[in-house]
Write an enzyme that holds these catalytic residues in place. Structure first.
Site, PDB file in Angstrom:
ATOM      1  N   SER A  60     -17.514 -25.215 -37.978  1.00 53.69           N
ATOM      2  CA  SER A  60     -16.084 -25.121 -37.665  1.00 53.69           C
ATOM      3  C   SER A  60     -15.393 -26.480 -37.754  1.00 53.69           C
ATOM      4  O   SER A  60     -14.179 -26.554 -37.943  1.00 53.69           O
ATOM      5  CB  SER A  60     -15.901 -24.544 -36.256  1.00 53.69           C
ATOM      6  OG  SER A  60     -16.383 -23.215 -36.190  1.00 53.69           O
ATOM      7  N   PRO A  72     -25.225 -28.349 -42.806  1.00 56.59           N
ATOM      8  CA  PRO A  72     -26.131 -28.294 -41.657  1.00 56.59           C
ATOM      9  C   PRO A  72     -25.539 -28.880 -40.378  1.00 56.59           C
ATOM     10  O   PRO A  72     -25.862 -28.422 -39.274  1.00 56.59           O
ATOM     11  CB  PRO A  72     -27.336 -29.111 -42.138  1.00 56.59           C
ATOM     12  CG  PRO A  72     -27.349 -28.908 -43.622  1.00 56.59           C
ATOM     13  CD  PRO A  72     -25.903 -28.861 -44.017  1.00 56.59           C
ATOM     14  N   THR A 121     -16.672 -19.269 -34.338  1.00 52.09           N
ATOM     15  CA  THR A 121     -17.362 -18.571 -33.257  1.00 52.09           C
ATOM     16  C   THR A 121     -16.377 -18.059 -32.205  1.00 52.09           C
ATOM     17  O   THR A 121     -15.193 -18.430 -32.201  1.00 52.09           O
ATOM     18  CB  THR A 121     -18.352 -19.522 -32.558  1.00 52.09           C
ATOM     19  OG1 THR A 121     -17.600 -20.571 -31.920  1.00 52.09           O
ATOM     20  CG2 THR A 121     -19.341 -20.129 -33.546  1.00 52.09           C
ATOM     21  N   LEU A 135     -28.540   7.130 -27.836  1.00 54.29           N
ATOM     22  CA  LEU A 135     -29.636   7.753 -28.580  1.00 54.29           C
ATOM     23  C   LEU A 135     -30.979   7.603 -27.880  1.00 54.29           C
ATOM     24  O   LEU A 135     -31.974   8.204 -28.293  1.00 54.29           O
ATOM     25  CB  LEU A 135     -29.732   7.172 -29.998  1.00 54.29           C
ATOM     26  CG  LEU A 135     -28.919   7.886 -31.075  1.00 54.29           C
ATOM     27  CD1 LEU A 135     -27.420   7.737 -30.841  1.00 54.29           C
ATOM     28  CD2 LEU A 135     -29.274   7.381 -32.472  1.00 54.29           C
ATOM     29  N   GLU A 172     -16.700 -17.418 -39.613  1.00 53.75           N
ATOM     30  CA  GLU A 172     -15.225 -17.546 -39.583  1.00 53.75           C
ATOM     31  C   GLU A 172     -14.735 -18.059 -38.230  1.00 53.75           C
ATOM     32  O   GLU A 172     -13.634 -17.719 -37.783  1.00 53.75           O
ATOM     33  CB  GLU A 172     -14.548 -16.215 -39.929  1.00 53.75           C
ATOM     34  CG  GLU A 172     -14.610 -15.850 -41.399  1.00 53.75           C
ATOM     35  CD  GLU A 172     -13.600 -16.586 -42.254  1.00 53.75           C
ATOM     36  OE1 GLU A 172     -12.656 -17.181 -41.706  1.00 53.75           O
ATOM     37  OE2 GLU A 172     -13.762 -16.573 -43.483  1.00 53.75           O
TER      38      GLU A 172
END
Length: 380
Positions: free
Chosen positions: A135, A131, A368, A341, A366
């Protein structure tokens, strides 16, 4: 299809085509229903294992494919084009779990744990993030205390891909509080052990069919032979495959972007306004041209870093550039696909809104985008 085919050898083409066929037949038709039902059949990973996709970077000695990093990037791109979440599970099992065990594991660990992971008979997860520690891997607080002939683990891990479905977990814990980074060790934990608790399945913006869990360890006992590598080498293990992991996430983002682009391209050729297909309107045609250009640029960055890694050339800068650019490129391309679209792009009738949600996390996990920029800046 990209002209990159001209630069691939026969084995790389075969791996790409195998992954593409699997994604087309086994992933794309069901990705939306997995997203809506928030459930993913784990037998898909078994099928991927039988094709050699779950242990691509592991040597043939331990049942792996022994593939190069270019092949790995190609396969991840194709799987992500079918379902981004499936490519995340594949990436974790390959880049983080299997390569770590092969590089640092004992023969016992490789025989009993790595081999079934490679075959898709078992699934792995990587329990590093907490938590308060992402990194900043040196800030983990999960502790392991030696008690008799076993280690007792207590702590919490956050954002764990496959956390509720994995059979084995690589868990990083502090074994020597006074040693800083050198006081962190890595344990291989069978998830069936008492004390391995799935405390929460996260509700997410995307990849909703794939579990991301909070894991708590409560007096979990693990034997010394389940330490991966040497005691105190956990930080080294955690950082050992940053290059490969970032190349993998970049390839995921590329696959997602390509799938969104192809959907938009097909739609632009069929949808007519003012008497002609909308691709013939300059605003739409130019938008698609920009999308195609960005996808090709990302692919070149990815393949360049993968080739460097295959050649044994350090490429942390190039891998970080590939991940940074590809993840942010995918967000732009997916947004442009939705715009192409129009109102339909905002509906779940078409896959582009789901792809947009699924790939957004590629700028986060992996490392930021901010972390990638820090890594790149240090090398300049």
């Amino acid at each position: 299809m990209s002209n990159q085919s001209y630069f691939l050898n026969d084995e790389q083409k075969m791996i790409r085509d195998t992954a593409r066929d699997f994604a087309h037949n086994e992933l794309s038709p069901y990705a939306s229903s997995w997203d809506e039902g928030e459930e993913f059949p784990t037998e898909i990973y078994s099928k991927m294992g039988s094709l050699g996709l779950m242990g691509m970077l592991v040597s043939e000695e331990w049942g792996g494919s022994g593939a190069d990093h270019v092949s790995y990037a190609l396969a991840l791109e194709e799987i992500a084009a079918g379902d981004v979440g499936a490519s995340t599970g594949m990436s974790v099992n390959n880049s983080l779990v299997c390569t770590g065990i092969e590089a640092f594991g004992s023969d016992f660990q490789k025989t009993e744990i790595l081999t079934p992971l490679v075959r898709g008979e078992a699934l792995g997860c990587f329990c590093l993030t907490e938590p308060q520690a992402g990194s900043d891997a040196a800030s983990v607080r999960t502790k392991a205390v030696l008690d008799g002939n076993s280690w007792v683990l207590n702590g919490t891990k956050q954002f764990i891909t496959n956390g509720s479905k994995a059979d084995f977990a690589l868990v990083f814990a502090v074994t020597d509080p006074d040693a800083g980074k050198k006081g962190i060790s890595c344990f291989i934990i069978p998830t069936e052990k008492k004390g391995y608790n799935v405390s929460r399945i996260e509700k997410k913006m995307g990849q909703r069919g794939h579990d991301t869990a909070q894991i708590t360890f409560e007096d979990l006992r693990v034997e010394p032979e389940m330490i991966l590598g040497d005691l105190g080498h956990g930080y080294k293990i955690a950082l050992s495959n940053l290059e490969g992991g970032r190349i993998g996430v970049a390839a995921q983002a590329l696959g997602a972007a390509r799938a969104a682009y192809e959907c938009a391209l097909d739609y632009s050729k069929d949808r007519e306004t003012f008497g002609k297909p909308i691709i013939q309107h300059q605003a739409v045609g130019f938008r698609l041209a920009d999308m195609a250009t960005e996808i090709e640029a990302a692919r070149l960055l990815i393949h360049n870093s993968a080739k460097m890694r295959d050649s044994g050339i350090p490429c942390i800068k190039e891998a970080s550039m590939a991940k940074l650019y590809s993840a942010e490129m995918a967000e732009r391309v997916c947004s442009s696909a939705i715009q192409t679209l129009g109102g339909y792009g905002y509906l779940s009738d078409f896959p582009v809104e789901r792809i947009y949600r699924d790939m957004r996390v590629c700028s986060i996990y992996e490392g930021t985008g901010d972390v990638q920029r820090m890594v790149i800046a240090r090398t300049l």
